[in-house]
Design an enzyme around this catalytic site. Structure first.
Site, PDB file in Angstrom:
ATOM      1  N   ASP A 110     -11.184  -5.619   1.034  1.00  0.00           N
ATOM      2  CA  ASP A 110     -12.413  -5.466   1.819  1.00  0.00           C
ATOM      3  C   ASP A 110     -12.703  -3.985   2.104  1.00  0.00           C
ATOM      4  OD1 ASP A 110     -10.436  -5.062   3.709  1.00  0.00           O
ATOM      5  OD2 ASP A 110     -11.196  -6.522   5.162  1.00  0.00           O
ATOM      6  N   GLU A 118       1.148  -1.594   5.443  1.00  0.00           N
ATOM      7  CA  GLU A 118       0.299  -0.391   5.430  1.00  0.00           C
ATOM      8  C   GLU A 118       0.616   0.546   6.605  1.00  0.00           C
ATOM      9  OE1 GLU A 118      -3.906  -1.112   4.987  1.00  0.00           O
ATOM     10  OE2 GLU A 118      -4.382   1.016   5.245  1.00  0.00           O
TER      11      GLU A 118
HETATM   12  O1  KIV Z   1      -8.869  -3.593   1.560  1.00  0.00           O
HETATM   13  C1  KIV Z   1      -7.997  -2.999   0.909  1.00  0.00           C
HETATM   14  O2  KIV Z   1      -8.274  -2.298  -0.071  1.00  0.00           O
HETATM   15  C2  KIV Z   1      -6.619  -3.164   1.342  1.00  0.00           C
HETATM   16  C3  KIV Z   1      -5.624  -2.186   0.796  1.00  0.00           C
HETATM   17  C4  KIV Z   1      -5.707  -0.940   1.583  1.00  0.00           C
HETATM   18  C5  KIV Z   1      -4.261  -2.752   0.776  1.00  0.00           C
HETATM   19  O3  KIV Z   1      -6.314  -4.007   2.137  1.00  0.00           O
END
Ligand code: KIV
Length: 261
Positions: free
Chosen positions: A42, A179
Site C-alpha cells: 500500500d 520493519e
Molecule cells: O507497503 C509496502 O510497500 C510495505 C513494505 C514497506 C514492506 O509494506
C-alpha cells in the site's frame, strides 16, 4: 520457479529470501522470476499516487494494482497488502480477503499488526487465505504514533515484538515483514520463530529483505529512509532521457529517416 508457502518456509536457515514491491505489470514483468516474492504494497499510495501516507489506499485500488502485477509476473508469488480499515474485525477481514482472492491471482495477503491481530489472522488462515504478517514500524499507524518510529530499542519493546511474532506464527501466518527495528531485536525475533522474517530497515540478521521498488531504483525523491540502498539513480536517468527527447524534438533530430513511415 514460482515459490510456494512450503518452499518459502523451507528457505529459513538455508538461504536468504528477496522480496520487492511492484504496482504495475510493466515493472512486475522485469522482476518476474528474479525475486522470491512480489509485494503489492500500500506504499503505492505514496510513491505512485502522491499521497502523504498509505492510509487512503482503498481495497479496489489494491485489487486493481494486484491484478496488474499478477499479469506481469505470472511466475512469481504475489502478496496483496490489505489497506487500512479493511481488516478491523474478523468478518470484514474475511470478506475483504476473499474479494482479493476471487478478483486477483494473489497467493497471499499481508496485514499489519501483532498479537492484537492474531485472531484475525487465525480467521483468515483457517479459511484458506495465506497471510504474511507485518510488525515493528507499521506505516498504517503513522497518524496515531505521530510519525515513523523505529522499534525494538529497549528490552520491553523487544519482548513485545517477540510475543507479536510468536502469536502471528501460531495464528498460521507463513512469514512476517519486520520493519524499522534495531538489529539486535531483529536477531532475537528471527530466532524466536520458525517462519521467515523479512526485514526492511531491520538489519541483516533476518531471513530475507524487502525494498520498495521505486526506492531501490532511485525514482522516489520525496524522502530517502536510511535503510534504502539505491541501485540506480532512476530519477536522474529518466529526467536526462526526457530532456534529450525534448531537445531532439526541438532540433528536428527526432524523428529521423528510420523512424518515419
Ligand atoms: O507497503 C509496502 O510497500 C510495505 C513494505 C514497506 C514492506 O509494506
Amino acid at each position: 520457479m514460482k515459490q510456494t508457502i512450503t518452499s518459502i518456509q523451507k528457505a529459513k536457515g538455508n538461504r536468504k529470501l528477496s522480496m520487492i514491491t511492484a504496482y504495475d505489470a510493466l515493472f512486475a514483468k522485469l522482476f518476474d522470476e528474479q525475486v522470491d516474492f512480489i509485494l503489492v504494497g500500500d506504499s503505492l499510495n505514496m510513491s505512485f499516487a502522491g499521497h502523504e501516507d498509505t492510509l487512503s489506499a482503498t481495497l479496489d485500488q489494491m485489487i486493481y494494482h494486484t491484478q496488474a502485477v499478477c499479469k506481469g509476473a505470472p511466475n512469481t508469488f504475489v502478496i496483496c497488502d490489505m489497506p487500512f480499515g479493511t481488516y478491523t474485525n474478523k468478518k470484514d477481514a474475511l470478506k475483504n480477503c476473499i474479494k482479493v482472492f476471487q478478483e486477483t491471482n494473489a497467493s497471499a495477503v499481508k496485514i499489519e499488526g501483532g498479537s492484537s491481530k492474531a485472531n484475525i489472522i487465525k480467521e483468515l488462515t483457517s479459511n484458506s487465505i495465506s497471510v504474511c504478517g507485518h510488525i515493528g514500524l507499521m506505516p498504517q499507524n503513522v497518524r496515531i504514533e505521530g510519525g515513523y518510529k523505529v522499534k525494538g530499542k529497549d528490552e520491553q519493546s523487544i519482548k513485545t515484538l517477540i510475543q507479536d511474532a510468536i502469536d502471528i506464527q501460531n495464528a498460521g501466518a507463513f512469514a512476517i515483514v519486520l520493519e524499522g527495528v534495531k538489529e539486535e531485536a531483529s536477531k532475537q525475533i528471527t530466532k524466536a520463530v520458525n517462519i521467515p522474517i523479512i526485514g526492511i530497515g531491520a538489519g541483516v540478521e533476518v531471513d530475507g529483505q524487502v525494498l520498495v521498488w521505486s526506492d531501490m531504483l532511485g525514482l522516489f525523491e520525496a524522502f530517502k529512509p536510511k535503510f534504502v540502498r539505491e541501485y540506480i539513480n532512476g530519477a536522474n536517468i529518466v529526467k536526462d532521457a526526457v530532456s534529450s527527447y525534448v531537445k531532439d524534438v526541438q532540433s528536428l533530430n527526432f524523428p529521423n529517416e528510420s523512424e518515419k513511415y
